[in-house]
Design a protein around this motif. Structure first.
Motif, PDB file in Angstrom:
ATOM      1  N   VAL A 271       0.837  -1.381   0.049  1.00  0.00           N
ATOM      2  CA  VAL A 271      -0.094  -0.187  -0.076  1.00  0.00           C
ATOM      3  C   VAL A 271       0.899   0.999  -0.014  1.00  0.00           C
ATOM      4  O   VAL A 271       1.485   1.017   0.687  1.00  0.00           O
ATOM      5  CB  VAL A 271      -1.189   0.019   1.479  1.00  0.00           C
ATOM      6  N   LYS A 272       0.687   2.118  -0.607  1.00  0.00           N
ATOM      7  CA  LYS A 272       1.122   3.592  -1.177  1.00  0.00           C
ATOM      8  C   LYS A 272       0.580   4.416  -0.072  1.00  0.00           C
ATOM      9  O   LYS A 272      -1.046   4.694  -0.595  1.00  0.00           O
ATOM     10  CB  LYS A 272       1.634   3.287  -2.439  1.00  0.00           C
ATOM     11  N   LEU A 273       1.159   4.706   0.870  1.00  0.00           N
ATOM     12  CA  LEU A 273      -0.068   6.270   1.295  1.00  0.00           C
ATOM     13  C   LEU A 273      -0.059   7.604   0.487  1.00  0.00           C
ATOM     14  O   LEU A 273       1.341   7.636   0.706  1.00  0.00           O
ATOM     15  CB  LEU A 273      -0.086   6.078   2.552  1.00  0.00           C
ATOM     16  N   PRO A 274      -0.629   7.788   0.152  1.00  0.00           N
ATOM     17  CA  PRO A 274      -0.250   9.816  -0.679  1.00  0.00           C
ATOM     18  C   PRO A 274       0.331  10.531   0.645  1.00  0.00           C
ATOM     19  O   PRO A 274       0.180  10.056   1.615  1.00  0.00           O
ATOM     20  CB  PRO A 274      -1.485  10.096  -1.230  1.00  0.00           C
TER      21      PRO A 274
ATOM     22  N   LYS B 105       7.903   2.359   5.660  1.00  0.00           N
ATOM     23  CA  LYS B 105       9.063   3.412   5.533  1.00  0.00           C
ATOM     24  C   LYS B 105       8.111   4.451   4.739  1.00  0.00           C
ATOM     25  O   LYS B 105       7.644   4.657   3.957  1.00  0.00           O
ATOM     26  CB  LYS B 105       9.855   2.768   4.362  1.00  0.00           C
ATOM     27  N   SER B 106       8.531   5.597   5.283  1.00  0.00           N
ATOM     28  CA  SER B 106       8.387   7.050   4.694  1.00  0.00           C
ATOM     29  C   SER B 106       8.861   7.400   4.030  1.00  0.00           C
ATOM     30  O   SER B 106       9.927   7.589   4.106  1.00  0.00           O
ATOM     31  CB  SER B 106       7.790   8.118   6.207  1.00  0.00           C
ATOM     32  N   PHE B 107       8.497   7.829   2.870  1.00  0.00           N
ATOM     33  CA  PHE B 107       9.272   8.931   1.871  1.00  0.00           C
ATOM     34  C   PHE B 107       9.185   9.954   1.545  1.00  0.00           C
ATOM     35  O   PHE B 107       8.152  10.653   1.731  1.00  0.00           O
ATOM     36  CB  PHE B 107      10.021   8.377   0.424  1.00  0.00           C
ATOM     37  N   LYS B 108       9.982  11.059   1.398  1.00  0.00           N
ATOM     38  CA  LYS B 108       9.817  12.766   1.455  1.00  0.00           C
ATOM     39  C   LYS B 108       8.943  12.855   0.210  1.00  0.00           C
ATOM     40  O   LYS B 108       9.688  12.796  -0.532  1.00  0.00           O
ATOM     41  CB  LYS B 108      11.570  13.388   1.810  1.00  0.00           C
TER      42      LYS B 108
END
Length: 160
Positions: free
Chosen positions: A5-8, A28-31
């Protein structure tokens, strides 16, 4: 099997915002890109747009209970196809959020391993509720009774 799942990213103006309740095995969060999560078992996707809210209870596609005819397909921001167990809108979304909050508080993420029949029974209970304000204690009690019944039988026991 697991679902990706990619959370916007909240700062960007995507079509929907998304919150997922599930057994999360990787996060994992990406800036400026959002958050990537991997989840297992069943889950609930809470979608919000500028003028509507929806919640969808989903599960991984596997060989368990193939004889139960359920909608299968893709959901926004979820990479793999899923089986759709229940769709909620309006006040039912609030009731589902309330139930999930209390279930996670009492049982942790083990409720997401309880299987398809458990979630179908909870969905049936949600649909049977006529009033969503002022009776929250009785909702909790009923949901706890359903959950305790499934936990006594053991995780993933589909033949209750």
């Amino acid at each position: 099997m697991s679902l990706t799942v990619k959370l916007p990213d909240k700062k960007k103006k995507d079509e929907y915002s998304l919150y997922v309740s599930s057994k999360i095995t990787y996060l994992k969060s990406f800036k400026d890109l959002g958050t990537l999560i991997i989840c297992e078992g069943s889950g609930i996707a809470f979608y919000s747009a500028s003028n509507s809210r929806r919640a969808i209870v989903f599960t991984e596609i596997n060989d368990d209970c193939k004889e139960i005819p359920l909608l299968e397909g893709t959901l926004p921001y979820i990479k793999e196809p899923v089986r759709i167990l229940y769709k909620a809108k309006g006040r039912k979304v609030d009731l589902l959020k309330f139930m999930v909050y209390n279930l996670e508080k009492k049982y942790g993420d083990t409720v997401y391993e309880l299987g398809l029949i458990y979630w179908l029974e909870l969905a049936s209970f949600i649909d049977s509720v006529r009033r969503t304000k002022g009776m929250s204690g009785s909702y909790k009690r009923q949901v706890y009774l359903i959950t305790d019944k499934y936990l006594e039988k053991g995780h993933n026991n589909e033949s209750l």
